[in-house]
Motif scaffolding. Sequence first.
Motif, PDB file in Angstrom:
ATOM      1  N   ASP A 125       0.414  15.276  85.740  1.00 58.71           N
ATOM      2  CA  ASP A 125       0.767  16.262  84.720  1.00 58.71           C
ATOM      3  C   ASP A 125       1.692  15.692  83.654  1.00 58.71           C
ATOM      4  N   THR A 126       2.585  14.794  84.061  1.00 58.69           N
ATOM      5  CA  THR A 126       3.493  14.141  83.122  1.00 58.69           C
ATOM      6  C   THR A 126       3.539  12.660  83.457  1.00 58.69           C
ATOM      7  N   LEU A 127       3.263  11.846  82.461  1.00 55.39           N
ATOM      8  CA  LEU A 127       3.281  10.388  82.598  1.00 55.39           C
ATOM      9  C   LEU A 127       4.410   9.847  81.739  1.00 55.39           C
ATOM     10  N   VAL A 128       5.327   9.104  82.366  1.00 54.89           N
ATOM     11  CA  VAL A 128       6.360   8.396  81.617  1.00 54.89           C
ATOM     12  C   VAL A 128       5.892   6.954  81.569  1.00 54.89           C
ATOM     13  N   ASP A 129       5.520   6.478  80.378  1.00 54.04           N
ATOM     14  CA  ASP A 129       4.866   5.170  80.276  1.00 54.04           C
ATOM     15  C   ASP A 129       5.724   4.147  79.541  1.00 54.04           C
ATOM     16  N   GLY A 130       5.351   2.888  79.733  1.00 50.19           N
ATOM     17  CA  GLY A 130       5.982   1.777  79.038  1.00 50.19           C
ATOM     18  C   GLY A 130       6.993   1.024  79.885  1.00 50.19           C
ATOM     19  N   ARG A 131       7.001  -0.285  79.705  1.00 52.32           N
ATOM     20  CA  ARG A 131       7.949  -1.128  80.419  1.00 52.32           C
ATOM     21  C   ARG A 131       9.369  -0.866  79.919  1.00 52.32           C
ATOM     22  N   PHE A 132      10.327  -1.026  80.816  1.00 54.10           N
ATOM     23  CA  PHE A 132      11.732  -0.929  80.407  1.00 54.10           C
ATOM     24  C   PHE A 132      12.048  -2.130  79.533  1.00 54.10           C
ATOM     25  N   GLU A 133      12.622  -1.861  78.362  1.00 53.13           N
ATOM     26  CA  GLU A 133      13.039  -2.911  77.430  1.00 53.13           C
ATOM     27  C   GLU A 133      14.566  -2.867  77.346  1.00 53.13           C
ATOM     28  N   GLU A 134      15.205  -3.897  77.894  1.00 53.42           N
ATOM     29  CA  GLU A 134      16.671  -3.923  77.930  1.00 53.42           C
ATOM     30  C   GLU A 134      17.290  -3.780  76.537  1.00 53.42           C
ATOM     31  N   SER A 135      16.671  -4.366  75.535  1.00 56.39           N
ATOM     32  CA  SER A 135      17.215  -4.288  74.178  1.00 56.39           C
ATOM     33  C   SER A 135      17.106  -2.874  73.590  1.00 56.39           C
ATOM     34  N   LEU A 136      16.277  -2.031  74.183  1.00 61.42           N
ATOM     35  CA  LEU A 136      16.099  -0.649  73.719  1.00 61.42           C
ATOM     36  C   LEU A 136      16.698   0.360  74.695  1.00 61.42           C
ATOM     37  N   LYS A 137      17.534  -0.127  75.623  1.00 59.19           N
ATOM     38  CA  LYS A 137      18.154   0.744  76.624  1.00 59.19           C
ATOM     39  C   LYS A 137      18.946   1.849  75.936  1.00 59.19           C
ATOM     40  N   ASP A 138      18.765   3.070  76.461  1.00 58.08           N
ATOM     41  CA  ASP A 138      19.477   4.223  75.895  1.00 58.08           C
ATOM     42  C   ASP A 138      19.778   5.194  77.033  1.00 58.08           C
ATOM     43  N   THR A 139      21.017   5.261  77.441  1.00 55.13           N
ATOM     44  CA  THR A 139      21.409   6.106  78.582  1.00 55.13           C
ATOM     45  C   THR A 139      21.409   7.593  78.227  1.00 55.13           C
ATOM     46  N   GLU A 140      21.216   7.932  76.972  1.00 49.03           N
ATOM     47  CA  GLU A 140      21.177   9.336  76.554  1.00 49.03           C
ATOM     48  C   GLU A 140      19.780   9.944  76.656  1.00 49.03           C
ATOM     49  N   LEU A 141      18.768   9.133  76.882  1.00 49.34           N
ATOM     50  CA  LEU A 141      17.391   9.624  76.951  1.00 49.34           C
ATOM     51  C   LEU A 141      17.130  10.351  78.262  1.00 49.34           C
ATOM     52  N   ALA A 142      16.412  11.431  78.185  1.00 48.74           N
ATOM     53  CA  ALA A 142      16.015  12.152  79.398  1.00 48.74           C
ATOM     54  C   ALA A 142      14.842  11.442  80.061  1.00 48.74           C
ATOM     55  N   PHE A 143      14.956  11.183  81.347  1.00 54.41           N
ATOM     56  CA  PHE A 143      13.867  10.705  82.206  1.00 54.41           C
ATOM     57  C   PHE A 143      13.320   9.322  81.866  1.00 54.41           C
ATOM     58  N   ARG A 144      13.999   8.555  81.065  1.00 54.53           N
ATOM     59  CA  ARG A 144      13.538   7.195  80.757  1.00 54.53           C
ATOM     60  C   ARG A 144      14.725   6.324  80.410  1.00 54.53           C
ATOM     61  N   GLY A 145      14.522   5.015  80.498  1.00 56.28           N
ATOM     62  CA  GLY A 145      15.628   4.094  80.318  1.00 56.28           C
ATOM     63  C   GLY A 145      15.699   3.424  78.975  1.00 56.28           C
ATOM     64  N   SER A 146      14.562   3.329  78.273  1.00 59.73           N
ATOM     65  CA  SER A 146      14.567   2.678  76.964  1.00 59.73           C
ATOM     66  C   SER A 146      13.719   3.487  75.983  1.00 59.73           C
ATOM     67  N   SER A 147      14.047   3.340  74.712  1.00 59.89           N
ATOM     68  CA  SER A 147      13.451   4.206  73.689  1.00 59.89           C
ATOM     69  C   SER A 147      11.968   3.963  73.435  1.00 59.89           C
ATOM     70  N   ASN A 148      11.422   2.860  73.899  1.00 61.81           N
ATOM     71  CA  ASN A 148       9.982   2.628  73.757  1.00 61.81           C
ATOM     72  C   ASN A 148       9.159   3.438  74.753  1.00 61.81           C
ATOM     73  N   GLN A 149       9.787   3.911  75.816  1.00 61.51           N
ATOM     74  CA  GLN A 149       9.070   4.663  76.836  1.00 61.51           C
ATOM     75  C   GLN A 149       8.801   6.080  76.347  1.00 61.51           C
ATOM     76  N   ARG A 150       7.636   6.607  76.724  1.00 62.57           N
ATOM     77  CA  ARG A 150       7.216   7.920  76.246  1.00 62.57           C
ATOM     78  C   ARG A 150       7.023   8.887  77.414  1.00 62.57           C
TER      79      ARG A 150
END
Length: 158
Positions: A125-150
């Motif tokens: 029902d919900t897919l969180v996709d994309g590799r974690f990118e350390e340079s795009l790390k964002d601890t404020e994002l809900a349910f994901r670690g880096s801003s490239n993840q959707r």
Amino acid sequence: MNLLKIDHFDDKNGNGARMTIFVAGCPHKCKGCFNVVSWSYLTGYECTQDVLTCLFDKFEKDRQFLTGLSILGGEPLAPRNYEGVLDICLQFKKRFPEKDIWVWTGYTLEELKEQPQAIALSLIDTLVDGRFEESLKDTELAFRGSSNQRILKLGIDY
């Protein structure tokens, strides 16, 4: 397929209260990964039908409180894990059709659509996709670690 851990009540990995499964093994090995212990496919314990039966029986007992099932890793949709995760999703949807499934993957939706794993997308029902990118790390994002993840929704994004 091996499992690392099962959280019977989790409010951090998806909307609402959830049961969460962490699978072992990841081919991506992203720099800065928060779960390096999950990289080995040999870590944890075997995901047998007895384990799944216990898991689903526990979910049944807490059904009124739980929104759904979350599957993380490691890499749930790695070729070595895919059949096991597909089986979990099929059994879960059959027993709890009103509940949702969230899956985190390092693959992008576009990559998955070109692989056998695309079959599982109709159950997620919900897919969180994309590799974690350390340079795009964002601890404020809900349910994901880096801003490239959707965060992608079945019926809307795929």
